[in-house]
Design a protein around this motif. Sequence first.
Motif, PDB file in Angstrom:
ATOM      1  N   CYS A  14      31.321  -4.610  21.308  1.00  0.00           N
ATOM      2  CA  CYS A  14      32.552  -5.331  20.965  1.00  0.00           C
ATOM      3  C   CYS A  14      32.702  -6.574  21.837  1.00  0.00           C
ATOM      4  N   ILE A  15      32.990  -7.704  21.194  1.00  0.00           N
ATOM      5  CA  ILE A  15      33.182  -8.969  21.921  1.00  0.00           C
ATOM      6  C   ILE A  15      34.669  -9.357  21.991  1.00  0.00           C
ATOM      7  N   GLU A  16      35.546  -8.401  21.672  1.00  0.00           N
ATOM      8  CA  GLU A  16      36.999  -8.627  21.696  1.00  0.00           C
ATOM      9  C   GLU A  16      37.405  -9.872  20.927  1.00  0.00           C
ATOM     10  N   CYS A  17      36.804 -10.065  19.743  1.00  0.00           N
ATOM     11  CA  CYS A  17      37.094 -11.257  18.937  1.00  0.00           C
ATOM     12  C   CYS A  17      38.481 -11.200  18.305  1.00  0.00           C
ATOM     13  N   GLY A  18      39.016  -9.988  18.103  1.00  0.00           N
ATOM     14  CA  GLY A  18      40.358  -9.836  17.563  1.00  0.00           C
ATOM     15  C   GLY A  18      40.445  -9.750  16.055  1.00  0.00           C
ATOM     16  N   VAL A  19      39.325  -9.767  15.341  1.00  0.00           N
ATOM     17  CA  VAL A  19      39.365  -9.682  13.877  1.00  0.00           C
ATOM     18  C   VAL A  19      40.049  -8.389  13.436  1.00  0.00           C
ATOM     19  N   CYS A  20      39.707  -7.269  14.066  1.00  0.00           N
ATOM     20  CA  CYS A  20      40.303  -5.990  13.679  1.00  0.00           C
ATOM     21  C   CYS A  20      41.814  -5.993  13.927  1.00  0.00           C
TER      22      CYS A  20
END
Length: 65
Positions: A14-20
């Motif tokens: 997880c790259i903590e992109c925030g899509v979820c």
Amino acid sequence: MSIQKKPVIDLGCCIECGVCIDLAPHAFEIKDAGYVDVRPLDRYEDDDDILEAVKNCPRNCISWE
């Protein structure tokens, strides 16, 4: 009684992109420690927003348990 499926996040990829979180903020959250976690819900697999979040994770870090 059927067994409920739950989304699980592989924190190692997880790259903590925030899509979820953008797609299903009621189901995913960023913890104070900086990682993404799944919020406790009664049901997950019938929720279209959660299904979209799983499908749109850019690193495919969300799977079903």
